[in-house]
Write a protein that holds these residues in place. Structure first.
Motif, PDB file in Angstrom:
ATOM      1  N   GLU A  74       0.890  -1.032  -0.113  1.00 42.80           N
ATOM      2  CA  GLU A  74       0.087  -0.027   0.032  1.00 42.80           C
ATOM      3  C   GLU A  74       0.894   1.213   0.037  1.00 42.80           C
ATOM      4  OE1 GLU A  74      -3.710   1.754   2.783  1.00 42.80           O
ATOM      5  OE2 GLU A  74      -2.136   0.493   3.631  1.00 42.80           O
ATOM      6  N   CYS A 120       5.353   3.640   1.772  1.00 39.93           N
ATOM      7  CA  CYS A 120       5.118   2.363   1.348  1.00 39.93           C
ATOM      8  C   CYS A 120       5.029   1.317   2.230  1.00 39.93           C
ATOM      9  CB  CYS A 120       6.213   1.938   0.178  1.00 39.93           C
ATOM     10  SG  CYS A 120       6.697   3.182  -1.148  1.00 39.93           S
ATOM     11  N   ARG A 121       3.987   0.624   2.393  1.00 39.93           N
ATOM     12  CA  ARG A 121       4.099  -0.449   3.450  1.00 39.93           C
ATOM     13  C   ARG A 121       4.554  -1.757   2.963  1.00 39.93           C
ATOM     14  NH1 ARG A 121      -1.527  -1.674   5.120  1.00 39.93           N
ATOM     15  NH2 ARG A 121      -1.477  -3.464   3.822  1.00 39.93           N
ATOM     16  N   GLN A 136       1.401   0.456  -5.504  1.00 44.78           N
ATOM     17  CA  GLN A 136       1.071  -0.900  -5.093  1.00 44.78           C
ATOM     18  C   GLN A 136       1.514  -1.945  -5.818  1.00 44.78           C
ATOM     19  OE1 GLN A 136      -3.040  -1.420  -4.632  1.00 44.78           O
ATOM     20  NE2 GLN A 136      -2.710  -2.826  -2.917  1.00 44.78           N
ATOM     21  N   ARG A 171       0.575   5.352   1.168  1.00 47.41           N
ATOM     22  CA  ARG A 171      -0.351   6.162   1.881  1.00 47.41           C
ATOM     23  C   ARG A 171       0.698   7.416   2.243  1.00 47.41           C
ATOM     24  NH1 ARG A 171      -4.218   4.026   6.341  1.00 47.41           N
ATOM     25  NH2 ARG A 171      -4.916   2.950   4.866  1.00 47.41           N
ATOM     26  N   ASP A 172       0.056   8.493   2.062  1.00 47.61           N
ATOM     27  CA  ASP A 172       1.017   9.885   2.362  1.00 47.61           C
ATOM     28  C   ASP A 172       2.467   9.804   2.099  1.00 47.61           C
ATOM     29  OD1 ASP A 172      -1.318  10.457   3.354  1.00 47.61           O
ATOM     30  OD2 ASP A 172      -1.008   9.717   5.516  1.00 47.61           O
TER      31      ASP A 172
END
Length: 407
Positions: free
Chosen positions: A334, A340-341, A399, A336-337
Motif C-alpha cells: 500500500e 510504502c507499506r 502498490q 499512503r502519504d
C-alpha cells in the motif's frame, strides 16, 4: 505461428499470486494445503485460494490448482473431500497426474477443467488422445520431448486439446520429475510432495569390498555434483515454441519468491508480446530479456531437451548453489502519504540505494529516506524478516511494485 500462447506462472503464496498477476501472467498455478507436489511450498488455505481466484479473475487471469500426487489408497477419500471444497471456489482447472484422482475430479466437479500433469509422462500423441477421450482439456508435455516431437504431436491431436510445456526453471534429473532418490535416501517421497532435492547433493563412490573408503568423483578440485542440471531457459527461442503449436508456456517455481516470479513473468510477457507483434522487434530487444532474466536467482541456463538430448554441457559439476544478482526486500502492499507499506524480506537501511521494479519493465533507482515501524517509530534499518514497516523512498513506488537491492 500458433494462436496467442498463455503465459503460466507459479505462485507459492497469495502475495506471489498477486505479483504474478500484476507482472504479466495470463494464468497462475497454485497448490492447496493437500495433494500437490510441492509440500514445502507455503501453499494456500481455502480462504486464500478464494481471495487469489477473485483477485486474478477481476484482472482476466485464470487460476489452476495442482492435485498431482501419485495417490495411495489412503489418499483417495481425502482427495474426494478436497475436490468437493474446490467445487465451491471454482478454480479454472485442476492439474492431475493420477488416473484415480482424475476420475474423482470428473465425478465430483465435472464443471472444472482437468489438465494432465507432466508427472503422467505424456510423451506421445496417443497419450494425448487417450486423455482427451477421458475428458481432459489440456495435457502438460513430458520435459523429455524435443520441439520436433511436440510439433508432430500437435499435428495429430484435435485443435481444442491444449499443449502446455515447461519453458523456464529448474530441471529434475529424473523422468518428468518422477524421482526415487529422495524417498530412498530420506524416506520423503518426491511423488507425494516432500522432495529433499538429493539430485543437488555432492556424491562419492564406495567400492563394496572396502566399506568406509570413499572415492571422490572428481571433476575438478571442488568435486562434482553429478545430477545437478542447469536451469531451463527458452527466452531466446520464443518463435520456435510458437511454431511448435504450444498453447501454454509454463514457468517452473512454486517455491520461488515474489522477486523471482516478477522478474520471469515480466520478461517472458514482453518477449512473447514483442515476438507476436514483430519478430524483428523481439530480436532487437533480446539483450534486455537476457539481462533481466539473469537478475533473479538461477543455476546457469540450458535449452533442455528441446533441440535434442542434453549432453554433459547441460550439467553443473562444481557447485550446487544458485547465482544471485539481486536481493528481494519486499513488495509494496500500500502507498499512503508518500510511505510504502511492506512486509520486509531481507535487511536494508536508511541511506541505501535500492531499485523499484515495475510491471511495465522499468527499474527505477531510489534512496531509502526513512523507515518507520507500525507504531510510527523511526528505525535506522529493517533487520527483522517479516516485520511490517513503512518506507519513504526518493522515487515513486506504487502498490505491487517490487523493492530489490543489487548485490
Amino acid at each position: 505461428m500458433s494462436r496467442h500462447p498463455e503465459l503460466l506462472i507459479p505462485a507459492s503464496s497469495l502475495e506471489v499470486l498477486k505479483t504474478a498477476v500484476v507482472f504479466g501472467a495470463d494464468a497462475v498455478y497454485i497448490g492447496g494445503e493437500a495433494f500437490g507436489l510441492r509440500a514445502k511450498a507455503k501453499n494456500f488455505t481455502m480462504e486464500e485460494m478464494k481471495e487469489g481466484i477473485a483477485f486474478a479473475h477481476a484482472r482476466g487471469v485464470k487460476v489452476y490448482v495442482t492435485a498431482n500426487i501419485l495417490a495411495h489408497n489412503a489418499d483417495l477419500a481425502g482427495v474426494r473431500e478436497y475436490f468437493e471444497e474446490l467445487r465451491e471456489i471454482r478454480p479454472d482447472a485442476l492439474i492431475i497426474a493420477d488416473p484415480g484422482v482424475f476420475d474423482i475430479a470428473k465425478e465430483v466437479c465435472p464443471e472444472i477443467d482437468r489438465h494432465i500433469s507432466t508427472q503422467a509422462n505424456n510423451t506421445n500423441y496417443g497419450t494425448y488422445l487417450f486423455w482427451h477421450r477421458q475428458g481432459a482439456s489440456r495435457v502438460v508435455s513430458a520435459r523429455e520431448l524435443s520441439l520436433e516431437e511436440i510439433k508432430e504431436l500437435h499435428a495429430h491431436i484435435p485443435e481444442e486439446l491444449e499443449i502446455e510445456t515447461f519453458v523456464h526453471g529448474a530441471m529434475c534429473i529424473s523422468y518428468s520429475g518422477r524421482c526415487l532418490l529422495s524417498s530412498y535416501f530420506t524416506g520423503r517421497d518426491a511423488n507425494r510432495g516432500t522432495c529433499t532435492h538429493p539430485c543437488r547433493w555432492k556424491y562419492a563412490v564406495v567400492e563394496e569390498t572396502r566399506p568406509g573408503e570413499y572415492l571422490p568423483v572428481y571433476e575438478n578440485e571442488r568435486g562434482t555434483y553429478i545430477f545437478n542440471s542447469k536451469d531451463l531457459c527458452m527466452i531466446e527461442h520464443i518463435p520456435e515454441l510458437l511454431d511448435a503449436g504450444i498453447d501454454s508456456f509454463k514457468i517452473e517455481g512454486r517455491m520461488k519468491t515474489a522477486l523471482y516470479v516478477a522478474t520471469v513473468a515480466r520478461t517472458y510477457r514482453k518477449a512473447i508480446d514483442d515476438c507476436l507483434e514483430d519478430e524483428a522487434l523481439y530480436r532487437k530487444n533480446m539483450p534486455w530479456y537476457l539481462d533481466q532474466i539473469s537478475n533473479c536467482t538461477y543455476r546457469q541456463f540450458t535449452t533442455g531437451f528441446f533441440f535434442g538430448k542434453p549432453d554433459e554441457t547441460s550439467q553443473i559439476y562444481d557447485s550446487n548453489t544458485y547465482q544471485k544478482e539481486y536481493t528481494y526486500l519486499g513488495s509494496v502492499e500500500e502507498v499512503r502519504d508518500g510511505m510504502c507499506r511492506i512486509t520486509q524480506k531481507n535487511k536494508f537501511s536508511v541511506g541505501e540505494k535500492i531499485e523499484i521494479m515495475k510491471p511495465d519493465g522499468r527499474n527505477e533507482e531510489a534512496l531509502v529516506k526513512r523507515i518507520l515501524n507500525e507504531d510510527g517509530e523511526e528505525q535506522e534499518s529493517a533487520p527483522h524478516s517479516k516485520q511490517v514497516i513503512l518506507v519513504e523512498l526518493s522515487g515513486a513506488a506504487e502498490q505491487y511494485d517490487i523493492l530489490r537491492r543489487e548485490e
